[in-house]
Design an enzyme around this catalytic site. Sequence first.
Site, mmCIF file in Angstrom:
data_model
loop_
_atom_site.group_PDB
_atom_site.id
_atom_site.type_symbol
_atom_site.label_atom_id
_atom_site.label_comp_id
_atom_site.label_asym_id
_atom_site.label_seq_id
_atom_site.Cartn_x
_atom_site.Cartn_y
_atom_site.Cartn_z
ATOM 1 C CE LYS A 19 -3.006 2.420 3.291
ATOM 2 N NZ LYS A 19 -4.247 2.605 2.539
ATOM 3 C CG ASN A 115 -15.787 -6.477 2.530
ATOM 4 O OD1 ASN A 115 -16.368 -5.638 1.838
ATOM 5 N ND2 ASN A 115 -16.010 -6.618 3.813
ATOM 6 C CB ILE A 420 -27.755 8.550 7.365
ATOM 7 C CG1 ILE A 420 -28.634 8.903 6.165
ATOM 8 C CG2 ILE A 420 -27.599 7.047 7.453
ATOM 9 C CD1 ILE A 420 -30.082 8.470 6.286
ATOM 10 C CB SER A 422 -21.522 9.754 10.507
ATOM 11 O OG SER A 422 -21.716 9.578 9.141
ATOM 12 C CB ALA A 505 -5.941 -2.408 3.708
ATOM 13 C CD GLU A 594 -21.184 -5.580 2.004
ATOM 14 O OE1 GLU A 594 -21.302 -4.420 1.612
ATOM 15 O OE2 GLU A 594 -20.127 -6.059 2.422
ATOM 16 C CG HIS A 683 -21.679 8.370 -2.616
ATOM 17 N ND1 HIS A 683 -23.042 8.223 -2.563
ATOM 18 C CD2 HIS A 683 -21.164 7.358 -1.879
ATOM 19 C CE1 HIS A 683 -23.333 7.154 -1.841
ATOM 20 N NE2 HIS A 683 -22.223 6.616 -1.414
ATOM 21 C CB CYS A 715 -25.137 7.261 2.884
ATOM 22 S SG CYS A 715 -24.292 5.986 3.836
HETATM 23 N N1 GLN Z 1 -25.082 5.685 10.724
HETATM 24 C C1 GLN Z 1 -24.010 5.477 9.806
HETATM 25 C C2 GLN Z 1 -23.459 6.804 9.335
HETATM 26 O O1 GLN Z 1 -24.176 7.713 9.172
HETATM 27 C C3 GLN Z 1 -24.453 4.690 8.595
HETATM 28 C C4 GLN Z 1 -23.318 4.439 7.667
HETATM 29 C C5 GLN Z 1 -23.643 3.525 6.532
HETATM 30 O O2 GLN Z 1 -24.770 3.311 6.221
HETATM 31 N N2 GLN Z 1 -22.651 2.972 5.891
HETATM 32 O O3 GLN Z 1 -22.272 6.927 9.093
HETATM 33 ZN ZN ZN Z 2 -25.551 4.260 4.210
#
Ligand code: GLN
Ligand code: ZN
Length: 745
Positions: A19, A115, A420, A422, A505, A594, A683, A715
């Site tokens: 890496k 993964n 969501i 964070s 990683a 997944e 994103h 997200c």
């Molecule tokens: N609660 C998490 C966040 O907001 C959800 C993260 C996720 O869905 N990958 O970071």
């Molecule tokens: Zn998410």
Amino acid sequence: MTQVTSLGYPRLGENREWKKLIESYWAGNITQEELFDQGKALRTDFLKKQEAAGLDLIPVGDFSFYDHILDLSLQFNIIPERLADRSNDIDLYFTIARGDKENVASALKKWFNTNYHYIVPEWENVTPRLTNTRLLDLYIEAKDLVGDKAKPVITGPITYVALSNGVTDVAAAVDSLVPLYATIFKQLTEAGATYIQVDEPIFVTDEGAAYLDLAKTVYTQLTTAVPEAKIIFQTYFEALIDAEKLAELPVAAFGLDFVHGLEENLAAVQSGLFKDKEVFAGVVDGRNVWAADFVATTDLLKEIQKNVANLLVQPSCSLLHVPVTTKNETDLDPVLLKGLSFADEKLAEIKLLAENLDGITNPQFAEHVADFEALQAADFRNVDLEDLENVPVKRQTDFAERRRIQQERLKLPALPTTTIGSFPQSPEVRSTRLKWKRGDITDAAYENFINAEIERWIRIQEDLDLDVLVHGEFERVDMVEFFGQKLAGFTTTKLGWVQSYGSRAVKPPIIYGDVQHIQPLTVKETVYAQSLTDRPVKGMLTGPITITNWSFERTDISRADLFNQIGLAIKDEIALLEEAGIAIIQVDEAALREGLPLRKAKQKAYLDDSVHAFRIATSSVEDRTQIHTHMCYSNFDEIIDSIRELDADVISIETSRSHGELIAAFETAVYPLGIGLGVYDIHSPRVPSKPEIIENIERPLQNLALEQFWVNPDCGLKTRREPETVAALKVMVEATKDVRKSLSL
Ligand code: GLN
Ligand code: ZN
């Protein structure tokens, strides 16, 4: 003498040297020549280690500077159309993988059910031809070092094409590659190769059933064109989709996975399908970190040996999916440590198993058996857990009535807004956490810092006028590791890294014992956040399925039992939050989908087990407590029934990139509970416009009932920066208010 081999070695290096090497090239700190020289040094080291482990055949060509599928794409001239005029070299290679200012990167996709992510080949307007002699060069290099033990490894043409984008006719695309494979095989055999491992894992999937005739044609062509090549038709991660048909392929050997897909592959062998073939038996789990059960594995090997022309012993798949060595993990409980096996230890296990089969006595074999038994007998694997019989798996009241009761308590406006979980982890958050971990600042100083960050963001959220707030998850590096550090039965490693994609990683926690809730996980931060505001603060937990799927899991108990254990632990945490007055609790299941098994036939059981564990976690709450869940994808077609069965009061999902496609899956009749459809893509740093968000609210409202609908981003916002986050949320709240007004609410 029973021979031993392996399918591939981890690229990362014991201390992630690989890496660091690649990233220093990207940063412009080393030249191309230095990159290649140091790459060669790493390969040499890997080869020598595998030789010292006693392998009779050592994989060559598994090394890569990014991804083995991308290596093939460059070699075959399968270059994205937008980059077709660039010269075919390492810089083009990295541009395809990572994009640059003018060009988007190619898509990344999960490598089967692992993964690991590969770079998806793009077939639009390509002319396949050989552009280099990569595998031959690597073979010659390896032969210099380990002689005839070198065994070239390549992904086969059918799997390569099946994993590609933009192929209109699979047979024709494969056909265009066959002469290229034949040339490569010819070059290799002329240079001295005998065995060539050709990976065709597509033949363990349902999709593989469509390519059985094609396989016959292709492998007949290849064996006719290069009769000197001893082709190993290698599959892994599951049993062959049609052993009867595939056993007829005119290849010299079959590599089969006897860990995943054990029952079916063993039955195929026992029925005599492979009696005239060499079988490379994958009996040591290449996907997990546990020492093999030598007693059971020896029985298995003997049974296979009886039924085949010649048996070789190997791991179930490439060791790419496990960390390098346990030898640095000196902080672990010795009983656990001796029960672990990473790549280097797995190679040693294979050798011991083969020797024992040949009647050679090695004291290490008996020691290994004793260590294995000690692990199974350890206290931490034999805890008395709460009796599942007494745990509710159904809420007391149905969702419509619950919604009424919850709304009475929460008094939320129509189209409630939330996030969501964070918020941005600024450089300051990360550096303060690091200082705390190193012991440079006290626990109290760290807690003060986290609390200050929570308070700052509670005020930001109030100013934005969001309806349901979150504490921001500043105390967590990661949504699984954080829980792993606080639950009994989990541990983290020092250097247990595995490649996820490119130079990225991950270091999954290891679930080694019975999982138990022994201390509050999230109560402190959540309750502190709630104490700062009159608006509801949503508690934030990770669900049992996601925790399992992103960890190295135990294999001595069933997956269902493991899910349930974690479900119980999460239930205990939810009870604490509820007791502390938290009215809304979100249980994230980001990795539910997944974890779906490769084979359709096995998916239902997985989904049922998942739903059951989620309901163990969430069904004990009072009617007035609102349970949310979150999933980071919108392709729910196959699993919508299970999502419904979770019976979560509200689900938030990613949708902004699917342009309304999923609404079909979520018609009111099918999905009557609360839904937060992500109204903007997190994103990218781009701040969405108000009309876009309004559209993303109004469009689904044509199909969904108003009282179902929640407004939130796609997200978590952890990876974004603060300015764009605040700006985007501001637009989101304003857009929601406009829609409320236009609906005269
Ligand atoms: N609660 C998490 C966040 O907001 C959800 C993260 C996720 O869905 N990958 O970071
Ligand atoms: Zn998410």
